[in-house]
Write a protein that holds these residues in place. Structure first.
Motif, PDB file in Angstrom:
ATOM      1  N   ASP A  63       0.819  -1.178   0.193  1.00 36.87           N
ATOM      2  CA  ASP A  63      -0.011  -0.076  -0.003  1.00 36.87           C
ATOM      3  C   ASP A  63       0.761   1.484  -0.044  1.00 36.87           C
ATOM      4  OD1 ASP A  63       0.944  -0.736   2.692  1.00 36.87           O
ATOM      5  OD2 ASP A  63      -0.536   0.727   3.405  1.00 36.87           O
ATOM      6  N   VAL A  64       2.223   0.989  -0.199  1.00 35.93           N
ATOM      7  CA  VAL A  64       2.976   2.182  -0.033  1.00 35.93           C
ATOM      8  C   VAL A  64       4.040   2.201  -1.320  1.00 35.93           C
ATOM      9  CG1 VAL A  64       5.335   3.168   1.332  1.00 35.93           C
ATOM     10  CG2 VAL A  64       2.894   2.507   2.392  1.00 35.93           C
ATOM     11  N   LEU A  65       4.240   3.469  -1.679  1.00 37.47           N
ATOM     12  CA  LEU A  65       5.450   3.723  -2.633  1.00 37.47           C
ATOM     13  C   LEU A  65       6.444   4.350  -1.877  1.00 37.47           C
ATOM     14  CD1 LEU A  65       6.690   3.197  -5.510  1.00 37.47           C
ATOM     15  CD2 LEU A  65       5.604   5.283  -6.048  1.00 37.47           C
ATOM     16  N   VAL A  66       7.910   3.969  -2.000  1.00 45.53           N
ATOM     17  CA  VAL A  66       8.611   4.573  -1.141  1.00 45.53           C
ATOM     18  C   VAL A  66       9.824   5.261  -2.344  1.00 45.53           C
ATOM     19  CG1 VAL A  66      10.897   4.626   0.551  1.00 45.53           C
ATOM     20  CG2 VAL A  66       8.871   2.968   0.714  1.00 45.53           C
ATOM     21  N   VAL A  67       9.790   6.691  -2.073  1.00 46.09           N
ATOM     22  CA  VAL A  67      10.901   7.430  -3.004  1.00 46.09           C
ATOM     23  C   VAL A  67      11.944   7.972  -2.315  1.00 46.09           C
ATOM     24  CG1 VAL A  67      11.105   9.440  -4.535  1.00 46.09           C
ATOM     25  CG2 VAL A  67       8.866   8.140  -4.541  1.00 46.09           C
ATOM     26  N   ALA A  68      13.163   7.327  -2.619  1.00 46.90           N
ATOM     27  CA  ALA A  68      14.449   7.565  -1.991  1.00 46.90           C
ATOM     28  C   ALA A  68      15.111   8.588  -2.754  1.00 46.90           C
ATOM     29  CB  ALA A  68      15.372   6.320  -1.981  1.00 46.90           C
ATOM     30  N   ALA A  69      15.059   9.759  -2.118  1.00 46.98           N
ATOM     31  CA  ALA A  69      15.882  10.853  -2.740  1.00 46.98           C
ATOM     32  C   ALA A  69      16.945  11.004  -2.310  1.00 46.98           C
ATOM     33  CB  ALA A  69      14.964  12.234  -2.679  1.00 46.98           C
ATOM     34  N   THR A  70      17.946  10.430  -3.152  1.00 46.56           N
ATOM     35  CA  THR A  70      19.410  10.122  -2.329  1.00 46.56           C
ATOM     36  C   THR A  70      20.283  11.466  -2.712  1.00 46.56           C
ATOM     37  OG1 THR A  70      20.416   9.350  -4.355  1.00 46.56           O
ATOM     38  CG2 THR A  70      19.367   7.753  -2.688  1.00 46.56           C
ATOM     39  N   GLY A  71      20.225  12.321  -3.831  1.00 47.81           N
ATOM     40  CA  GLY A  71      21.208  13.384  -3.980  1.00 47.81           C
ATOM     41  C   GLY A  71      22.381  12.932  -4.282  1.00 47.81           C
ATOM     42  N   ARG A  72      22.697  11.410  -4.425  1.00 50.33           N
ATOM     43  CA  ARG A  72      24.123  10.851  -4.804  1.00 50.33           C
ATOM     44  C   ARG A  72      24.332  10.377  -5.818  1.00 50.33           C
ATOM     45  NH1 ARG A  72      27.327  11.641  -0.816  1.00 50.33           N
ATOM     46  NH2 ARG A  72      28.867  10.033  -1.870  1.00 50.33           N
ATOM     47  N   PRO A  73      25.319  10.426  -6.621  1.00 49.99           N
ATOM     48  CA  PRO A  73      25.299   9.390  -8.030  1.00 49.99           C
ATOM     49  C   PRO A  73      25.811   8.169  -7.430  1.00 49.99           C
ATOM     50  CG  PRO A  73      27.391  10.922  -7.498  1.00 49.99           C
ATOM     51  CD  PRO A  73      26.232  11.401  -6.597  1.00 49.99           C
ATOM     52  N   ASP A  74      26.249   7.908  -6.328  1.00 53.21           N
ATOM     53  CA  ASP A  74      26.793   6.467  -5.913  1.00 53.21           C
ATOM     54  C   ASP A  74      25.638   5.685  -5.200  1.00 53.21           C
ATOM     55  OD1 ASP A  74      26.717   7.671  -3.632  1.00 53.21           O
ATOM     56  OD2 ASP A  74      28.489   6.945  -2.907  1.00 53.21           O
ATOM     57  N   ALA A 129      18.373  -6.693  -3.289  1.00 51.48           N
ATOM     58  CA  ALA A 129      17.577  -5.894  -4.420  1.00 51.48           C
ATOM     59  C   ALA A 129      16.816  -4.851  -4.042  1.00 51.48           C
ATOM     60  CB  ALA A 129      16.899  -7.004  -5.480  1.00 51.48           C
ATOM     61  N   VAL A 130      16.597  -3.805  -4.786  1.00 55.18           N
ATOM     62  CA  VAL A 130      15.611  -2.831  -4.460  1.00 55.18           C
ATOM     63  C   VAL A 130      14.339  -3.425  -4.301  1.00 55.18           C
ATOM     64  CG1 VAL A 130      14.846  -0.666  -4.981  1.00 55.18           C
ATOM     65  CG2 VAL A 130      17.175  -0.911  -5.236  1.00 55.18           C
ATOM     66  N   PRO A 131      13.522  -3.186  -3.106  1.00 53.39           N
ATOM     67  CA  PRO A 131      12.301  -3.617  -3.278  1.00 53.39           C
ATOM     68  C   PRO A 131      11.258  -3.107  -4.327  1.00 53.39           C
ATOM     69  CG  PRO A 131      12.945  -3.037  -0.954  1.00 53.39           C
ATOM     70  CD  PRO A 131      13.926  -2.361  -2.339  1.00 53.39           C
ATOM     71  N   GLY A 132      10.162  -3.818  -4.892  1.00 54.28           N
ATOM     72  CA  GLY A 132       9.409  -3.578  -6.003  1.00 54.28           C
ATOM     73  C   GLY A 132       8.684  -2.359  -5.635  1.00 54.28           C
ATOM     74  N   ASN A 133       8.584  -2.129  -4.233  1.00 49.93           N
ATOM     75  CA  ASN A 133       7.445  -0.636  -3.944  1.00 49.93           C
ATOM     76  C   ASN A 133       8.575   0.477  -3.641  1.00 49.93           C
ATOM     77  OD1 ASN A 133       8.808  -1.529  -1.499  1.00 49.93           O
ATOM     78  ND2 ASN A 133       7.038  -0.891  -0.417  1.00 49.93           N
ATOM     79  N   ALA A 134       9.858   0.625  -4.238  1.00 51.55           N
ATOM     80  CA  ALA A 134      10.328   1.529  -4.019  1.00 51.55           C
ATOM     81  C   ALA A 134      11.075   2.007  -5.151  1.00 51.55           C
ATOM     82  CB  ALA A 134      11.830   1.137  -3.040  1.00 51.55           C
ATOM     83  N   ILE A 135      11.543   3.378  -5.074  1.00 51.83           N
ATOM     84  CA  ILE A 135      12.251   4.145  -6.383  1.00 51.83           C
ATOM     85  C   ILE A 135      13.271   4.730  -5.693  1.00 51.83           C
ATOM     86  CG2 ILE A 135      12.109   5.878  -8.100  1.00 51.83           C
ATOM     87  CD1 ILE A 135       9.143   5.531  -8.229  1.00 51.83           C
ATOM     88  N   VAL A 136      14.451   4.497  -6.069  1.00 54.52           N
ATOM     89  CA  VAL A 136      16.005   5.144  -5.820  1.00 54.52           C
ATOM     90  C   VAL A 136      16.035   5.954  -6.823  1.00 54.52           C
ATOM     91  CG1 VAL A 136      18.186   4.572  -5.118  1.00 54.52           C
ATOM     92  CG2 VAL A 136      16.537   2.997  -4.295  1.00 54.52           C
ATOM     93  N   ALA A 137      16.377   7.233  -6.325  1.00 58.69           N
ATOM     94  CA  ALA A 137      16.588   8.399  -7.014  1.00 58.69           C
ATOM     95  C   ALA A 137      17.884   9.249  -6.740  1.00 58.69           C
ATOM     96  CB  ALA A 137      15.510   9.342  -7.563  1.00 58.69           C
TER      97      ALA A 137
END
Length: 438
Positions: free
Chosen positions: A297-308, A319-327
């Motif tokens: 029921d949740v989508l996580v957006v990880a706003a990292t601000g990092r190229p690595d 692995a990155v979970p299916g309910n997450a976006i790493v940006a």
């Protein structure tokens, strides 16, 4: 129109709001020179003001603090590191900053100097000469207000205001011990100010650093700051500076996934560690993604601000979970209106931006001013203060659930957002500058 000199400490969280002020004033017709870190030169010129670089003694790259301040890595987070930072990151450059300001003013006779509250060279300029013989000094509060008061706890510990007289006495005892511990800091700053040709006044340090400016512009609303019966007369609450939408910036490739999640009724959890204390994403960002991995029921957006960021996630999770976006880059001006909660270490500007959009928070930070930011969020009822930068998975998950499932946090954040919306920080600063030039 006025001639205005804007100066900023070369740290992203200090530079960004001062540049937005400078850009607005330039667009309003003022003649503006911006004094700042060399790495920001092109960004400043693109925004409109003329750029002048800080001298090497006052310049550094905040993306690699350890290169300029290797000793800082050995100082534990908390009051000791804050004291070290004020002494060396902000105090030591004071004389060089003051010389740089005078060099600019020699061929650009500005009527106003605007600087962030930890650009101490600006304060020495104000203290060294009587008003009328120098530009009007504007100090911009980009950190929580540090004015000592009997109505608040000692600054820097992340404590809530006193509830009764007994707690006031307790806080007074703590403040006395802290004043003794800070004697080396005050002595160090006295030497820094003296090297710039100014005298740091006697008395409480926070009150003196704020009172030295002709006008102290605090970038928040009164509802986010503790009330003080002895508030200095030069303090003005102007609201937060909005994060601008990047001109011509394309939305990231994952944006449609975010919009679909929103349409499906999933809750959007954004997590970030800001721009400075984001070297190790395993402190808060990665744990947030991990503890919510089983939540369809949740989508996580990880706003990292990092190229690595991808490498750090790969090292920490299978692995990155299916309910997450790493940006890496995230357009916060577009993202925050879609967010249900922001999980962050508590940078002042990011917290103001979230509350300006009515987004409640979960905060976990222990560096710089972050404990004070988190305490104010707790005090306003707009989020949960984890009181640690490395929460357990259980505590982190419980905090996110609490904010998502308790309407009061969103209600309080929405109420505060209305107060932010009633302010136009940039227009108010422009008006204050024009008034000072009469």
């Amino acid at each position: 129109m006025s001639r205005i000199l804007v100066a900023a400490t070369p740290v992203s969280g200090h530079h960004a709001p001062l540049l937005r002020i400078a850009s607005h004033l330039a667009q309003a017709g003022h003649e503006v020179v911006f004094l700042g870190g060399a790495r920001f030169a092109e960004e400043v010129r693109a925004a409109g003001p003329e750029f002048r670089a800080l001298p090497a003694e006052a310049d550094y790259d905040d993306r690699d603090f350890s290169a300029r301040f290797p000793e800082r890595e050995t100082i534990p987070a908390g009051p000791a590191q804050i004291m070290w930072d004020i002494m060396h990151v902000f105090g030591d450059p004071t004389a060089a900053q003051c010389r740089a300001l005078k060099d600019v003013l020699a061929d650009f006779p500005a009527t106003a100097v605007i600087h962030d509250n930890l650009f101490l060279g600006g304060l020495t300029l104000a203290l060294a000469e009587e008003k009328g013989h120098r530009p009007t000094g504007f100090s911009v509060g980009i950190t929580p207000l540090s004015v000592e008061s009997r109505d608040t706890a000692p600054h820097g510990l992340g404590l809530l205001p006193p509830a009764d007289d007994a707690q006031r006495e307790q806080y007074a005892a703590i403040a006395a011990r802290m004043a003794e511990m800070r004697e080396p800091l005050v002595d160090h700053l006295r030497a820094c100010f003296a090297a710039a040709g100014a005298t740091l006044p006697e008395g409480p340090l926070g009150r003196n650093l704020i009172g030295a400016a002709d006008v102290f512009v605090q970038l928040t609303v009164e509802g986010f700051e503790y009330a003080r019966s002895d508030m200095p007369a030069n303090v003005r609450f102007v609201g937060a500076i909005p994060i601008p939408a990047a001109a011509g910036q394309e939305q990231p490739a994952w944006w449609p996934e975010l919009l679909r999640a929103r349409e499906e009724g999933r809750r959007i959890v954004v997590t970030t560690q800001g721009t400075l204390a984001n070297t190790d994403l395993a402190r808060l960002v990665i744990p947030t993604v991990r503890v919510l991995a089983d939540r369809p029921d949740v989508l996580v957006v990880a706003a990292t601000g990092r190229p690595d960021a991808a490498d750090q996630f790969a090292a920490a999770l299978p692995a990155v979970p299916g309910n997450a976006i790493v940006a890496g880059f995230v357009p916060f001006s577009a993202l925050l209106p879609l967010a249900d909660v922001l999980v962050t270490n508590g940078g002042y500007g990011g917290t103001q931006a979230a509350l300006g959009h009515g987004v409640p928070l979960v905060l976990g930070g222990d560096t710089e001013d972050k404990p004070e930011v988190a305490a104010r969020v707790e005090w306003t009822g707009t989020g949960v203060n984890l009181r640690t930068a490395a929460p357990s998975d259980e505590a982190l998950r419980a905090a996110v659930d609490t904010v998502l499932d308790s309407p009061s946090y969103r209600e309080r954040a929405t109420a505060l957002a209305k107060e932010y919306a009633a302010h136009d920080a940039l227009a108010t600063i422009d008006a204050l500058v024009r008034a000072s030039d009469r």
